[in-house]
Design a protein around this motif. Structure first.
Motif, PDB file in Angstrom:
ATOM      1  N   HIS A  19       0.865  -1.172   0.000  1.00  0.00           N
ATOM      2  CA  HIS A  19       0.000   0.000   0.000  1.00  0.00           C
ATOM      3  C   HIS A  19       0.902   1.222   0.000  1.00  0.00           C
ATOM      4  CE1 HIS A  19      -3.323  -2.664   1.031  1.00  0.00           C
ATOM      5  NE2 HIS A  19      -2.519  -3.199   1.923  1.00  0.00           N
ATOM      6  N   TRP A  20       0.331   2.372  -0.169  1.00  0.00           N
ATOM      7  CA  TRP A  20       1.137   3.578  -0.247  1.00  0.00           C
ATOM      8  C   TRP A  20       1.946   3.812   1.025  1.00  0.00           C
ATOM      9  CZ3 TRP A  20       0.525   7.391   3.315  1.00  0.00           C
ATOM     10  CH2 TRP A  20      -0.658   7.396   4.053  1.00  0.00           C
ATOM     11  N   TYR A  21       1.509   3.272   2.140  1.00  0.00           N
ATOM     12  CA  TYR A  21       2.202   3.513   3.393  1.00  0.00           C
ATOM     13  C   TYR A  21       3.131   2.371   3.811  1.00  0.00           C
ATOM     14  CZ  TYR A  21      -1.789   0.738   4.865  1.00  0.00           C
ATOM     15  OH  TYR A  21      -2.744  -0.236   4.956  1.00  0.00           O
ATOM     16  N   THR A  22       3.007   1.178   3.219  1.00  0.00           N
ATOM     17  CA  THR A  22       3.789   0.042   3.704  1.00  0.00           C
ATOM     18  C   THR A  22       5.194  -0.031   3.126  1.00  0.00           C
ATOM     19  OG1 THR A  22       2.813  -1.390   2.020  1.00  0.00           O
ATOM     20  CG2 THR A  22       1.800  -1.410   4.207  1.00  0.00           C
ATOM     21  N   PHE A  23       5.460   0.646   2.017  1.00  0.00           N
ATOM     22  CA  PHE A  23       6.780   0.506   1.422  1.00  0.00           C
ATOM     23  C   PHE A  23       7.878   1.065   2.314  1.00  0.00           C
ATOM     24  CE2 PHE A  23       5.845   4.764   0.054  1.00  0.00           C
ATOM     25  CZ  PHE A  23       7.072   5.386  -0.149  1.00  0.00           C
ATOM     26  N   PHE A  24       7.517   1.872   3.292  1.00  0.00           N
ATOM     27  CA  PHE A  24       8.506   2.348   4.266  1.00  0.00           C
ATOM     28  C   PHE A  24       8.922   1.234   5.225  1.00  0.00           C
ATOM     29  CE2 PHE A  24       6.413   6.545   3.485  1.00  0.00           C
ATOM     30  CZ  PHE A  24       7.535   7.203   3.009  1.00  0.00           C
ATOM     31  N   PHE A  25       8.040   0.248   5.437  1.00  0.00           N
ATOM     32  CA  PHE A  25       8.235  -0.741   6.479  1.00  0.00           C
ATOM     33  C   PHE A  25       8.489  -2.157   5.962  1.00  0.00           C
ATOM     34  CE2 PHE A  25       5.188   2.511   7.905  1.00  0.00           C
ATOM     35  CZ  PHE A  25       5.954   3.105   8.899  1.00  0.00           C
TER      36      PHE A  25
END
Length: 109
Positions: free
Chosen positions: A55-61
């Motif tokens: 998702h747009w927010y998971t690529f950081f993690f």
């Protein structure tokens, strides 16, 4: 101060989001994946499968490798529900924040 509050609010909101990847079911482990249509000669097509993770927010993690593994798990799980034992994948669709796979599921002798 506004930046600190915004950062803390963002972390709070993201803490409720799913940050785990798609597991593969035990039954799906034996499904073969191929990129070559010749691998499905003599097989019966049973459907189209897609696998997606990120998702747009998971690529950081979540690393790209883990995103790809989860998308493969998703494809195999879908193929298993169709009764397939082989999947021929198309080229992966790469996005900056997720991985999506598309393939044809087959039952092979």
């Amino acid at each position: 101060m506004k930046l600190l509050i915004t950062g803390l609010l963002s972390l709070f909101l993201l803490s409720g989001c799913q940050l785990t990847t798609q597991p593969m079911s035990d039954e799906s482990e034996t499904i073969a994946l191929h990129y070559n249509d010749n691998a499905a000669k003599g097989c019966t097509e049973v459907g189209t499968v897609t696998g997606s993770e990120g998702h747009w927010y998971t690529f950081f993690f979540i690393s790209n490798k883990d995103l790809m593994i989860a998308a493969v798990n998703d494809v195999k799980n879908e193929a298993q529900t169709l009764g397939a034992n082989t999947v021929v994948l198309q080229d992966p669709m790469a996005f900056n924040t997720s991985v999506t796979l598309l393939g044809s599921a087959y039952t092979c002798p």
